[in-house]
Design an enzyme around this catalytic site. Sequence first.
Site, PDB file in Angstrom:
ATOM      1  N   GLU A  80       0.547  -1.077  -0.410  1.00 30.23           N
ATOM      2  CA  GLU A  80       0.276  -0.323   0.200  1.00 30.23           C
ATOM      3  C   GLU A  80       0.659   0.763  -0.217  1.00 30.23           C
ATOM      4  O   GLU A  80       0.055   2.472   0.516  1.00 30.23           O
ATOM      5  CB  GLU A  80      -0.643  -0.030   1.378  1.00 30.23           C
ATOM      6  N   HIS A  99      -1.485   5.074   7.650  1.00 32.64           N
ATOM      7  CA  HIS A  99      -2.509   4.436   7.127  1.00 32.64           C
ATOM      8  C   HIS A  99      -3.301   3.740   8.364  1.00 32.64           C
ATOM      9  O   HIS A  99      -1.619   3.211   9.006  1.00 32.64           O
ATOM     10  CB  HIS A  99      -2.302   3.338   5.466  1.00 32.64           C
ATOM     11  N   HIS A 101      -5.874   1.331  11.163  1.00 32.55           N
ATOM     12  CA  HIS A 101      -6.715   0.916  11.178  1.00 32.55           C
ATOM     13  C   HIS A 101      -7.548   0.884  13.172  1.00 32.55           C
ATOM     14  O   HIS A 101      -8.054  -0.217  13.709  1.00 32.55           O
ATOM     15  CB  HIS A 101      -6.987  -0.435  10.954  1.00 32.55           C
ATOM     16  N   HIS A 169     -12.104  -0.422   5.790  1.00 32.84           N
ATOM     17  CA  HIS A 169     -10.964  -1.026   5.381  1.00 32.84           C
ATOM     18  C   HIS A 169      -9.912  -0.716   6.979  1.00 32.84           C
ATOM     19  O   HIS A 169      -9.663  -0.721   7.560  1.00 32.84           O
ATOM     20  CB  HIS A 169     -10.349  -0.763   4.368  1.00 32.84           C
TER      21      HIS A 169
END
Length: 237
Positions: A80, A99, A101, A169
Site C-alpha cells: 500500500e 494509514h 485501522h 478497511h
Amino acid sequence: MSTELTPIEEARRDVVLGNHILAMEGVLDVFGHVSVRHPERPDRFFLSRSTSPAQVTDETLLEFDLDGKIVSGDGHPYLERFIHSEIYRARPDVGSVIHHHAPAVLPFAVTGVPLRPVFHMGAVAGEISPIWDSQDDFGDTSMLVFNQPMGASLAKCLGPHPTALLKRHGAICVGESVPRAVHVTVCMRDNAQLLMQSLAMGEVDYLSPGEVEKSAKVNGYGRPLERAWSHWVRRCG
C-alpha cells in the site's frame, strides 16, 4: 562536536518515532504505516520496508519516488505504498501520511455514520472525514490500495481534508510533518471513541463549523502540538 541533526536525519528519526508512538498508543498494531516526505526532494518520501510499526528502525527505511518505486534501500515494500505516493503527488502541503485501522475508527468506516468532531481536540482531525469506497471505481478487490490508480482515487477523495475513511478497511491521516500527522491520528481515534460512546447515550451535540475551525487552529499547532509530541516521545523512552 555538534549533535544537531540534518533535515534528512530529523525526518528519518521522526518517521521511526511516529511508528513507535502510534504502536504504543494502540492505533497501529501489526499493520499500518507512517511515511515522511523527503525534506530536500519533494518528489520522494521515506517509508519502512514491510514490517510491523513497532519494529521500524532507521535501517528498515526505504526511499521512494512518487511512482512508488524504491530509489534507495533494500527490502520488500508495503503493497500500500501507493497511498503515500499518490497523496504526496496530489497534496504538496502534506509532509507525512499515516494509514491505520484503529478499532475505534473502524465502525465509522463500515456503518456510514459521519465521523464529526464532538470535543475540542477532535477538531484537529477536521470537520468531517470523507469516505472512500474502492467498490465505486474498482469493484471487488482485496481492499488493499495496491496500485497507482487506487492511490490516486483515494487521494482525490481525501481532497483538502486531514483525514479520510476507507470503507470497510481503515483510515488515512495527513499533516505537514510527522508530529502533526501523529497528532491528527491520535485526535481522530480519541474523537471516534467519544462519539461512539455518545451515540449510544442519545442525541449528539457536534461542534459547529466555526468551532471546528477555531479549535483546530488553537489545539493543532504551535505549543499544543509541541507539548503532545514531547509527551509521546518521552513515553517511548
